[in-house]
Design an enzyme around this catalytic site. Structure first.
Site, PDB file in Angstrom:
ATOM      1  N   SER A 259      47.211  38.676  34.173  1.00  0.00           N
ATOM      2  CA  SER A 259      45.996  37.838  33.788  1.00  0.00           C
ATOM      3  C   SER A 259      44.951  37.895  35.002  1.00  0.00           C
ATOM      4  O   SER A 259      44.864  38.990  35.841  1.00  0.00           O
ATOM      5  CB  SER A 259      46.477  36.252  33.626  1.00  0.00           C
ATOM      6  OG  SER A 259      45.285  35.580  33.157  1.00  0.00           O
ATOM      7  N   ASN A 260      43.827  37.314  35.119  1.00  0.00           N
ATOM      8  CA  ASN A 260      42.922  37.283  36.025  1.00  0.00           C
ATOM      9  C   ASN A 260      42.627  35.717  36.309  1.00  0.00           C
ATOM     10  O   ASN A 260      42.909  34.891  35.979  1.00  0.00           O
ATOM     11  CB  ASN A 260      41.672  37.970  35.215  1.00  0.00           C
ATOM     12  CG  ASN A 260      41.179  37.366  34.101  1.00  0.00           C
ATOM     13  OD1 ASN A 260      40.577  36.127  34.153  1.00  0.00           O
ATOM     14  ND2 ASN A 260      41.535  38.040  32.901  1.00  0.00           N
ATOM     15  N   ARG A 261      41.461  35.948  37.235  1.00  0.00           N
ATOM     16  CA  ARG A 261      40.997  34.517  37.789  1.00  0.00           C
ATOM     17  C   ARG A 261      40.189  33.772  37.042  1.00  0.00           C
ATOM     18  O   ARG A 261      39.390  32.902  37.714  1.00  0.00           O
ATOM     19  CB  ARG A 261      40.566  34.896  39.194  1.00  0.00           C
ATOM     20  CG  ARG A 261      41.935  35.361  40.248  1.00  0.00           C
ATOM     21  CD  ARG A 261      41.103  35.553  41.693  1.00  0.00           C
ATOM     22  NE  ARG A 261      40.341  34.819  41.949  1.00  0.00           N
ATOM     23  CZ  ARG A 261      39.405  34.847  43.086  1.00  0.00           C
ATOM     24  NH1 ARG A 261      39.373  36.129  43.815  1.00  0.00           N
ATOM     25  NH2 ARG A 261      38.632  34.033  43.603  1.00  0.00           N
ATOM     26  N   SER A 262      39.539  34.217  35.929  1.00  0.00           N
ATOM     27  CA  SER A 262      38.684  33.381  35.184  1.00  0.00           C
ATOM     28  C   SER A 262      39.163  31.680  35.045  1.00  0.00           C
ATOM     29  O   SER A 262      39.978  31.607  34.684  1.00  0.00           O
ATOM     30  CB  SER A 262      38.378  33.974  33.758  1.00  0.00           C
ATOM     31  OG  SER A 262      37.725  33.119  32.844  1.00  0.00           O
TER      32      SER A 262
ATOM     33  N   ALA B  13      37.199  36.294  30.022  1.00  0.00           N
ATOM     34  CA  ALA B  13      37.821  37.503  30.780  1.00  0.00           C
ATOM     35  C   ALA B  13      38.858  38.077  29.905  1.00  0.00           C
ATOM     36  O   ALA B  13      40.061  37.800  30.316  1.00  0.00           O
ATOM     37  CB  ALA B  13      38.041  37.020  32.075  1.00  0.00           C
TER      38      ALA B  13
END
Ligand code: CTP
Length: 394
Positions: free
Chosen positions: A208-211, A275
């Site tokens: 995943s990502n930091r959004s 994101a």
């Protein structure tokens, strides 16, 4: 929107910035509003009620049991108010408001409010950043409370930090622009995608990502406030979804694409703040993967580019498409490339360093007509700038 003839209750909290509430009351008066003031007990330690009484021509209320009022003063005030402004909103006031306390005239009026509420927080930066204040801010935001500030500046202890109350004129601007927002998007349906996507490797792991989802939630809330019907398609986030919008929770990029496709026939505009993970594991294993050798290679496959697909397949100019570009360098250049490659109407380009998890942001709007570099502003203000652009294209 003008403040002329608007009836505003200013609730003053007990902080050093209470002296600026005096200027706020004057500013609202200058703009033609009718103002009544309620004060907490601690506010009265910083400024005298008489000051407000003199400025407004109405007794400043400090007591729920004020003998001048035969009825219930908080009910009367709340009914009278077209909007309630809390300035300064201290950490304590925010906490008690988030819980629905009603044990003084300011809180009881808030608890009874059926008009919009705008808070102008002021406190030491450490209090503003404290986990409890963050929780209360999120709770109040999801309850529909609007916020102006705080801003960076000199605090009571002499330090320069985030926590200073927004200037009175700026608070009045937010009130006019955001709280008394013209409901200019009535009849328009806007889909907003938000948050990260999670791409599962196995039942316990994902990519995943930091959004944080904050930008998308701000767009959804602002569009709602301007009268739009809002569909929020969101990946998992840790912040509460805004009240009064249709929310579809998704996990992966493929799920997000499916949810957007099924809503598509209803929408006039799509704002893709999500994101979306560009890649997903080639295979999501049904059972937990066990560790083996010293290295491990993951095979990833490309996710569909949801926005580019929408740009490629749309007929004519509907829906209006807005993309986001989060870059670490050449922000505008890459933003323009995305505008062309994805065939969208607007790209909101910002620097990765100023986006994630923050309350404020700085962006450049990259459109076919040219670029507009915006000054630093809150995500809600940016949301409204984006909505202005969308409106112009509808
Ligand atoms: N987007 C999308 N589907 C994807 C990836 C991105 O709809 N699979 C959308 C995002 O919601 C955002 C914009 O496209 O509005 C971002 O563009 P993207 O190409 O993903 O940016 P980056 O991931 O930063 O791409 P690159 O690695 O090429 O810079």
């Amino acid at each position: 929107m003008t403040l002329r003839d608007k009836q505003i209750v200013v609730g003053v909290g007990g902080g050093i910035a209470a002296f600026k509430a005096v200027e706020l009351v004057r500013e609202l008066g200058r703009r033609g509003a009718k103002v009544r003031v309620a004060m907490t007990a601690s506010a009265c330690r910083f400024v005298g009620p008489i000051t407000f009484t003199a400025l407004t021509g109405e007794p400043a209320l400090t007591d729920l049991w004020d003998p001048r009022y035969p009825g219930e003063v908080h009910v009367e005030l709340a009914r009278w108010a077209h909007a309630i402004v809390i300035a300064p909103a201290t950490a304590n006031l925010m906490a008690r408001a988030a819980q629905g306390f009603a044990d003084d005239v300011v809180l009881a009026t808030l608890a009874c409010a059926n008009s919009p509420v705008l808070m102008a927080p002021a406190m030491h930066e450490r209090m503003w950043r404290a986990a409890a204040t963050r929780r209360n801010l999120e709770r109040l935001t999801s309850d529909g409370v609007h916020f102006a500030g705080p801003v960076q500046g000199a605090l009571a202890d002499g330090s320069v930090a985030l926590g200073r109350m927004q200037e009175p004129a700026a608070i009045a601007d937010v009130l006019a622009r955001e709280v008394f927002a013209v409901r200019d998007l009535g009849g328009v349906t806007i889909l907003v995608s938000a948050g990260p996507t999670l791409e599962d490797l196995d039942p316990v792991r994902f990519i995943s990502n930091r959004s944080s989802g904050r930008m998308g939630y701000a767009v959804a809330a602002a569009a709602r406030d301007r009268g739009a019907t809002v569909i929020l398609v969101t990946g998992p986030t840790s912040i509460p979804v805004p009240a009064g919008v249709e929310t579809i929770q998704v996990r992966s990029a493929l799920e997000m694409q499916g949810a957007i496709a099924s809503a598509l026939p209803r929408v006039d505009a799509i704002v893709m703040t999500a994101a979306v993970a560009d890649y997903r594991p080639a295979e999501s294993k049904p059972r937990k993967v066990k560790k083996q050798g010293e290295t491990m290679t993951l095979e990833l496959v490309k996710n569909p580019d949801i926005l580019a697909e929408l740009g490629r397949t749309r007929q004519g100019k509907r829906p209006v498409l807005v993309g986001f570009a989060m870059e670490t360098h050449d922000v505008v250049g890459y933003g323009r490339k995305k505008l062309v490659d994805k065939r969208v109407d607007l790209v909101v380009a910002n620097e990765a360093s100023v986006g994630f998890g923050r309350d404020d942001t700085q962006a450049t709007l990259v459109g076919r007509e040219g670029d507009e570099a915006l000054p630093p502003m809150t995500k809600t203000e940016l949301a409204n700038r984006i909505l202005d652009r969308i409106k112009a294209k509808l």
